[in-house]
Design an enzyme around this catalytic site. Structure first.
Site, PDB file in Angstrom:
ATOM      1  N   ARG A   1       1.795  -8.348   2.895  1.00  0.00           N
ATOM      2  CA  ARG A   1       2.030  -6.901   2.879  1.00  0.00           C
ATOM      3  C   ARG A   1       3.438  -6.643   2.356  1.00  0.00           C
ATOM      4  NH1 ARG A   1       4.302  -3.134   6.357  1.00  0.00           N
ATOM      5  NH2 ARG A   1       3.301  -1.090   6.411  1.00  0.00           N
TER       6      ARG A   1
ATOM      7  N   SER B   1      -7.650   0.291   8.182  1.00  0.00           N
ATOM      8  CA  SER B   1      -6.912   0.812   9.340  1.00  0.00           C
ATOM      9  C   SER B   1      -7.593   2.064   9.859  1.00  0.00           C
ATOM     10  CB  SER B   1      -5.482   1.191   8.938  1.00  0.00           C
ATOM     11  OG  SER B   1      -4.814   0.086   8.410  1.00  0.00           O
TER      12      SER B   1
ATOM     13  N   LYS C   1       6.835  -0.392  10.810  1.00  0.00           N
ATOM     14  CA  LYS C   1       6.192   0.446   9.801  1.00  0.00           C
ATOM     15  C   LYS C   1       6.925   1.775   9.732  1.00  0.00           C
ATOM     16  CE  LYS C   1       1.604   2.519   9.068  1.00  0.00           C
ATOM     17  NZ  LYS C   1       1.154   2.418   7.718  1.00  0.00           N
TER      18      LYS C   1
HETATM   19  N1  3NM Z   1       0.335  -0.996  10.621  1.00  0.00           N
HETATM   20  P1  3NM Z   1       4.955  -4.965  14.414  1.00  0.00           P
HETATM   21  S1  3NM Z   1       1.600  -0.592  12.765  1.00  0.00           S
HETATM   22  C1  3NM Z   1       1.662  -2.712   9.446  1.00  0.00           C
HETATM   23  O1  3NM Z   1      -0.617   1.412  13.029  1.00  0.00           O
HETATM   24  C2  3NM Z   1       1.416  -1.831  10.578  1.00  0.00           C
HETATM   25  O2  3NM Z   1      -1.699   0.791  11.264  1.00  0.00           O
HETATM   26  C3  3NM Z   1       0.298  -0.271  11.730  1.00  0.00           C
HETATM   27  O3  3NM Z   1       4.442  -4.381  13.017  1.00  0.00           O
HETATM   28  C4  3NM Z   1      -0.735   0.718  12.034  1.00  0.00           C
HETATM   29  O4  3NM Z   1       3.982  -6.020  14.817  1.00  0.00           O
HETATM   30  C5  3NM Z   1       2.224  -1.735  11.711  1.00  0.00           C
HETATM   31  O5  3NM Z   1       6.299  -5.541  14.098  1.00  0.00           O
HETATM   32  C6  3NM Z   1       3.473  -2.513  11.975  1.00  0.00           C
HETATM   33  O6  3NM Z   1       5.008  -3.816  15.368  1.00  0.00           O
HETATM   34  C7  3NM Z   1       3.244  -3.686  12.879  1.00  0.00           C
END
Ligand code: 3NM
Length: 225
Positions: free
Chosen positions: A49, A120, A149
């Site tokens: 990503r 998603s 994010k």
């Molecule tokens: N997508 P971490 S939250 C890439 O809610 C991503 O769809 C999300 O990173 C969504 O594990 C997110 O460091 C970030 O919190 C996840």
């Protein structure tokens, strides 16, 4: 592969779903080292990503993608590309993951044939639309608050997953957003097949150990469900 076997394989692969791009790693550490360690620790799938303001572009992006793709092939875990069907096809990736703002899931399904398609979904209407578009799994989140994010929505808690299961959604689900080894079990107990993380592995001092702890948490929650 028949549909049931594919679904079982997807569920297995979602257990410790590691996501990373060049901007998620500590300065000076090669992403391929972190990925190699994560796989040794028990990461079951990897998503490339490359997003955000500092993300790689052009040749540098393709070169890193190839390194990570080959590492996944060598170590036998699926390699998924986030939101870039052309790159996924070029690398012969195992699949593509798209968000709600990316290329429409149904169009991606047409382009990638039987490769894995992840979508998603924040709530059940998005989940149902993703299923109709031919998704193989749903990424549901953010479950907990995340700083990784840039445009993340507000945290839904594990109820978002529980509600989808109560409504009869049976597609494989991976939770995402703010997940750690400490809170992963609750995500699985709510009905997820696994957890997806960026920082819990990519920013960990010992990524192998971090992946191992996540794998243990998920496996013991699955065994006790
Ligand atoms: N997508 P971490 S939250 C890439 O809610 C991503 O769809 C999300 O990173 C969504 O594990 C997110 O460091 C970030 O919190 C996840």
């Amino acid at each position: 592969m028949n549909a049931t076997r594919k679904e079982d394989a997807v569920r297995q692969a979602l257990r410790v779903y590691f996501i990373m791009g060049s901007s998620n790693v500590p300065a000076g550490i090669p992403p391929e080292l972190i990925l190699a360690e994560a796989i040794r620790g028990g990461a079951t799938l990897f998503q490339y990503r490359e997003k955000g303001t500092g993300g790689l572009r052009g040749k540098a992006r393709t070169e890193l993608a190839w390194k990570l793709r080959l590492l996944c092939r060598e170590r036998g875990i699926p390699f998924i590309v986030n939101d870039d069907v052309d790159l996924a096809l070029e690398l012969d990736a195992d699949g593509v993951h798209v968000g709600q703002e990316d290329e429409a899931a149904s169009a991606v399904r047409t382009r990638i044939g039987s490769k894995l398609l992840g979508v998603s979904a924040y709530h059940e209407a998005e989940a149902e639309a993703a299923i109709r578009a031919g998704a193989d799994y749903l990424g549901v989140g953010p479950i907990f608050a995340t700083r990784t994010k840039e445009d993340a929505k507000s945290a839904s808690g594990v109820q978002a997953i529980r509600r989808m299961r109560e409504l009869g959604i049976r597609l494989p689900i991976v939770g995402i957003g703010g997940i750690t080894a400490e809170n992963a079990a609750g995500v699985v107990r709510a009905g997820a097949d696994g957890v997806s993380v960026i920082s819990a592995i990519s920013s960990a001092e010992y990524p192998r150990e971090a992946a191992r702890r996540l794998a243990t948490a998920v496996e013991s929650a699955l065994a006790n469900r």
